[in-house]
Design an enzyme around this catalytic site. Structure first.
Site, mmCIF file in Angstrom:
data_model
loop_
_atom_site.group_PDB
_atom_site.id
_atom_site.type_symbol
_atom_site.label_atom_id
_atom_site.label_comp_id
_atom_site.label_asym_id
_atom_site.label_seq_id
_atom_site.Cartn_x
_atom_site.Cartn_y
_atom_site.Cartn_z
ATOM 1 C CG ASP A 24 44.138 33.786 37.208
ATOM 2 O OD1 ASP A 24 45.174 33.944 37.915
ATOM 3 O OD2 ASP A 24 43.517 34.955 37.383
ATOM 4 C CB THR B 159 45.950 37.389 39.680
ATOM 5 O OG1 THR B 159 46.003 36.197 39.096
ATOM 6 C CG2 THR B 159 44.277 37.500 39.592
#
Length: 308
Positions: free
Chosen positions: A51, A122
């Site tokens: 990320d 995620t």
């Protein structure tokens, strides 16, 4: 010469290459094995090294080429010098061959807001559910989502060693959406896609009210919109304030460009100007077809609990 192309089409062409680069970074981090997982607000709200690096790559690459853009990314990262190897300065030439819709031809760089989710899904990424993962770059003008790019880093990842890994979908309102085969869900079937890891009584009450034939629970807003445009689901129903503007901006464009509709749970359009609050506090309702059917079935109890 670049100057012969409009700002919007140059930005979309760059965002395509930048999203591909982010996809490569996401695959590399997983292959290296150290995800560097950090909990943000709760155990289902995670951030990984992928990320962080993907956001640095996307935001820095676009800001270098388009310095007057407003870029809003999901991850709250300290400002630091970005490694040159994270910078992508290429652009997808095929996009520059397309005409810019006339209503956007005179847009200036400073008029555009870019919403970035560097790694949507995620939690699923950390659990190996890799087809849920997307990179989302949405472009807004006057509060409206008008162009978007979605990269799926792991598209085809279960198709064997010879399959080409990853794909990039892009779209501009008034031009169309490209990079996939549009398919409608089976006629007469109500297949609902909803959250996998952010469920609640409100979410499930709203799903049940749709009288579903089937319910798919998957991660990632980008992934759910792709399910709609590829005929795997009829509606994306999320009666909760968990989703943010960077989750919906790019997917909304792809859906709208092929005649679909994404709204909040009340049927209101979402706003994407730079001052807007990041949370989609009245949830999300998205369909490729028959939006009114699903909107009409949202219970009043759900509507009253979710204030725009």
């Amino acid at each position: 010469m670049a100057s012969s192309h409009t700002v919007l089409m140059r930005l979309v062409a760059s965002a395509y290459s930048v999203a591909q680069k982010a996809g490569t970074i996401i695959r590399r981090v997983l292959a290296e094995g150290d995800l560097g997982i950090v909990e943000k607000t709760c155990p289902t709200d995670l951030q990984t090294k992928a990320d962080r690096l993907a956001q640095m790559s996307v935001c820095s690459s676009l800001a270098r080429k388009f310095p007057k853009l407003t870029i809003i990314g999901e991850e709250d990262l300290p400002s630091e010098e970005v490694d040159q190897e994270l910078i992508e300065d290429g652009q997808w030439e095929e996009i520059l061959k397309q005409p810019c819709p006339s209503q956007y031809s005179s847009i200036k760089e400073e008029d555009l807001v870019v919403w970035v989710d560097p790694l949507d899904g995620t939690k699923e990424y950390t659990e190996g559910l890799l087809d849920n993962v997307t990179v989302l770059i949405g472009i807004a003008y006057e509060g409206r989502a008008i162009a978007g790019v979605i990269n799926q880093p792991y598209y085809n990842y279960q198709a064997g060693p010879d399959a080409v890994l990853g794909r990039t979908i892009w779209g501009v309102l008034g031009l169309g959406a490209f990079g996939f085969q549009l398919k409608e869900a089976p006629a007469g079937k109500h297949i609902i896609t909803t959250t996998r890891s952010h469920g609640s009584k409100l979410v499930m009450d709203c799903v049940a009210a749709m009288n579903p034939d089937d319910v798919l629970r998957v991660g990632g807003a980008g992934n759910k919109i792709i399910q709609l445009i590829e005929g795997k689901a009829s509606a994306y129903v999320f009666a909760s304030p968990g989703c943010k503007k960077w989750d919906t901006c790019a997917p909304e464009v792809i859906l709208h460009a092929v005649g679909g509709k994404l709204t909040d749970i009340h049927g209101n359009a979402l706003q994407y100007n730079k001052e807007v609050k990041h949370m989609n506090s009245a949830g999300v309702l998205a369909t490729l077809r028959n939006h009114n059917y699903y909107a009409s079935r949202v219970p009043e109890s759900v509507k009253s609990a979710l204030v725009p």
